[in-house]
Design a protein around this motif. Structure first.
Motif, short mmCIF file in Angstrom:
data_model
loop_
_atom_site.label_atom_id
_atom_site.label_comp_id
_atom_site.label_asym_id
_atom_site.label_seq_id
_atom_site.Cartn_x
_atom_site.Cartn_y
_atom_site.Cartn_z
N LEU A 206 72.37 83.53 88.26
CA LEU A 206 72.13 84.95 87.94
C LEU A 206 71.45 85.67 89.11
O LEU A 206 71.79 86.82 89.41
N GLN A 207 70.51 84.98 89.77
CA GLN A 207 69.84 85.61 90.91
C GLN A 207 70.82 85.84 92.05
O GLN A 207 70.80 86.89 92.70
N ALA A 208 71.70 84.88 92.29
CA ALA A 208 72.71 85.04 93.34
C ALA A 208 73.63 86.21 93.03
O ALA A 208 73.99 86.99 93.93
N ILE A 209 74.02 86.35 91.77
CA ILE A 209 74.88 87.47 91.36
C ILE A 209 74.16 88.80 91.56
O ILE A 209 74.74 89.76 92.10
N ARG B 44 78.57 92.75 98.26
CA ARG B 44 79.97 93.12 98.48
C ARG B 44 80.95 92.49 97.50
O ARG B 44 81.83 93.16 96.98
N ALA B 45 80.80 91.16 97.25
CA ALA B 45 81.83 90.49 96.44
C ALA B 45 81.26 89.28 95.70
O ALA B 45 80.44 88.53 96.25
N ILE B 46 81.71 89.11 94.47
CA ILE B 46 81.38 87.95 93.64
C ILE B 46 82.70 87.35 93.16
O ILE B 46 83.53 88.05 92.56
N ARG B 47 82.90 86.09 93.45
CA ARG B 47 84.11 85.39 92.98
C ARG B 47 83.66 84.13 92.25
O ARG B 47 82.92 83.32 92.82
N PHE B 48 84.16 83.97 91.02
CA PHE B 48 83.70 82.86 90.19
C PHE B 48 84.90 82.17 89.56
O PHE B 48 85.79 82.82 89.01
N LEU C 188 82.85 77.10 90.66
CA LEU C 188 82.63 77.59 92.01
C LEU C 188 82.18 79.05 91.94
O LEU C 188 82.86 79.89 91.34
N LEU C 189 81.03 79.35 92.55
CA LEU C 189 80.52 80.72 92.63
C LEU C 189 80.37 81.09 94.10
O LEU C 189 79.64 80.44 94.85
N LEU C 190 81.06 82.17 94.51
CA LEU C 190 81.03 82.65 95.89
C LEU C 190 80.38 84.03 95.94
O LEU C 190 80.76 84.93 95.19
N ILE C 191 79.43 84.19 96.83
CA ILE C 191 78.67 85.44 96.95
C ILE C 191 78.83 86.00 98.36
O ILE C 191 78.44 85.37 99.36
N ASP C 192 79.43 87.17 98.45
CA ASP C 192 79.53 87.94 99.70
C ASP C 192 80.16 87.15 100.85
O ASP C 192 79.85 87.39 102.02
N GLY D 17 77.26 79.33 105.31
CA GLY D 17 77.93 79.03 106.57
C GLY D 17 79.44 79.01 106.43
O GLY D 17 80.01 79.59 105.49
N LYS D 18 80.08 78.32 107.34
CA LYS D 18 81.53 78.32 107.42
C LYS D 18 82.19 77.77 106.15
O LYS D 18 83.29 78.17 105.77
N ILE D 19 81.51 76.86 105.45
CA ILE D 19 82.07 76.29 104.22
C ILE D 19 82.37 77.37 103.19
O ILE D 19 83.34 77.27 102.44
N ALA D 20 81.54 78.42 103.17
CA ALA D 20 81.78 79.50 102.21
C ALA D 20 83.10 80.20 102.50
O ALA D 20 83.84 80.57 101.57
N SER D 21 83.42 80.39 103.77
CA SER D 21 84.69 81.04 104.13
C SER D 21 85.89 80.17 103.74
O SER D 21 86.89 80.67 103.22
N ILE D 22 85.77 78.86 103.98
CA ILE D 22 86.86 77.95 103.62
C ILE D 22 87.08 77.94 102.11
O ILE D 22 88.22 78.02 101.63
N LEU D 23 86.00 77.87 101.35
CA LEU D 23 86.13 77.80 99.89
C LEU D 23 86.58 79.13 99.30
O LEU D 23 87.21 79.15 98.24
#
Length: 446
Positions: free
Chosen positions: A100-103, A108-112, A189-193, A229-235
């Motif tokens: 919830l804190q990350a959200i 810019r963007a939240i992908r779950f 999987l939760l992706l933030i910005d 880091g770069k792992i966020a872009s790959i995922l």
């Protein structure tokens, strides 16, 4: 005079079957026959009768050998990237608070992406946070497994859509390919910005706080890991791949995938969408086990390993490796899987593999810790679903700080577990054995 009774007279005394009874027998027999035909056909098209490949992997280099990461990439189709460990949370309260804190911090963007959601407090808090961010101009995209989230009412999704949240469901039922519905998206999987990613095993459900229906006296055993880091872009690219496959629009503009600097240690992403005998996830685990020199510690709630994996564990134990399995006890959400799992303990216990069942509540943590140099965490279990049916996602690493945290997590969990003895296993109830054998017949459906 003949001593035998007059069978003709006897036959006359038996009443003839009524026409209605004959029809009932005919329809009943025909129904059973039809069910058998359909059952056989279902098993046939699912590859039930396909011979299992019994392969042998030899001379696997140690984890310290520079060839090992190359084998991970080559044999398990892993993607090598890098990043920093930014968070590690244990238990439902900590995990959901971190999400919830990350959200709330998203700009810019939240992908779950998730497999499981149920109505309740956790789902309501989740929706409120997403709605607030979406109305603030943050792009929000949810990719939800159709089967695992089917208990959520339609008005829940409608509220999110009205706030601007984009929602797609993974593999909705299609009568034209009904058997595909058995293959699910099991990722969490939760992706933030495009900068931070959170990976674990927890769905969005109050069950993780403890489920009285299964005798839980504590929150489920669970953890979550965060990287930047770069792992966020790959995922993020992995997320968008599935988003495209369910009919979503993929806008590859500048704000989608950022070029992150090469920093942090190396991480390996293994995502599994395999079928039948091919499995990237299974290969990842097997070569990791065979590379072990000191220990193999596994945690998996649904522990139904295939023969090759069992063989790798036994081979490691015979070579002097400390092999331990942490799994669910009778406090679990899938009793049939629990009993089926126990039917496979024979050769493992005989070899000296330690199998421990977590007692306070449902154990849902998924990990493989090898020596002091390798750890893999994510959504994958050691069962046929994770190896051959579901979309899964694991991240493997040799990060010392993550290995230390996983080690402590495992040791703490073992302190609240009961490790089975050979005699206890042999004296399990007959009813459990029957249910376990039945479960093994349909293990890919459990």
């Amino acid at each position: 005079m003949c001593p035998w009774p007059d069978m003709t007279t006897k036959a006359k005394n038996f009443p003839k079957l009524r026409e209605a009874d004959k029809k009932r027998i005919f329809y009943f027999g025909g129904g059973i026959f039809t069910l058998l035909i359909f059952g056989f056909g279902f098993l046939y098209v699912r590859g039930f009768f396909l011979p299992k490949v019994d392969y042998d992997i030899r001379n696997v280099p140690s984890l310290a050998d520079p060839r090992f990461p190359l084998l991970v990439v080559g044999l398990s189709n892993a993607v090598a990237t890098n990043g920093q460990l930014t968070g590690f949370w244990v238990g439902s309260d900590a995990i959901y608070a971190a999400r919830l804190q990350a959200i709330r911090d998203a700009k810019r963007a939240i992908r779950f992406e998730t497999y499981y959601m149920t109505p309740g407090r956790r789902a309501d808090e989740f929706a409120a946070s997403l709605i607030e961010r979406s109305q603030a101009g943050v792009k929000v995209q949810l990719l939800l497994d159709d089967y695992g989230t089917d208990s959520i009412p339609e008005d829940y999704w409608q509220r999110l859509r009205e706030a601007g949240v984009e929602i797609n469901f993974f593999r909705e039922f299609d009568w034209r390919v009904p058997l595909e519905y058995n293959s699910r998206n099991h990722r969490k999987l939760l992706l933030i910005d495009s900068q931070q990613v959170m990976i674990g095993g927890a769905g969005v459900s109050d069950k993780w706080d403890g489920d009285p229906d299964i005798g839980d006296t504590a929150p489920w055993l669970e953890f979550e890991v965060s990287y930047s880091g770069k792992i966020a872009s790959i995922l993020e690219g992995k997320f968008m791949q599935n988003w495209a496959y369910v009919g979503g629009t993929v806008d590859l503009g500048q704000d989608l995938i950022e070029v992150q600097p090469e920093s942090g240690s190396t991480l390996f992403i293994t995502d599994s969408t395999s079928k039948l005998n091919e499995s990237s996830m299974r290969m990842l685990f097997q070569i990791s086990f065979l590379a072990a020199r000191e220990r193999i510690w596994i945690s998996s709630p649904y522990f139904v390993p295939d023969p090759n994996t069992r063989s790798a564990l036994i081979k490691a134990k015979k070579s002097g490796v400390d092999v331990r399995v942490l799994t669910m006890s009778n406090k679990n959400d899938k009793p049939l899987v629990h009993f089926a799992s126990r039917e496979l303990y024979d050769e493992l216990l005989s070899a000296g593999v330690e199998i421990c069942e977590y007692q306070p509540s449902m154990s849902h943590a998924k990990l493989a810790l090898i020596d002091d140099q390798w750890v893999s965490t994510g959504s994958a279990n050691f069962d046929p679903r994770s190896s051959s049916l579901n979309d899964e996602l694991n991240v493997s690493s040799n990060k010392p700080e993550l290995i230390e945290k996983i080690d402590s997590f495992f040791v703490d969990a073992l302190a609240s577990s009961q490790c089975l003895t050979r005699s206890e296993w042999e004296n399990r109830p007959v009813t459990e054995r029957i249910r376990g054998r039945f479960g093994l017949l349909f293990k890919s459906l459990l």
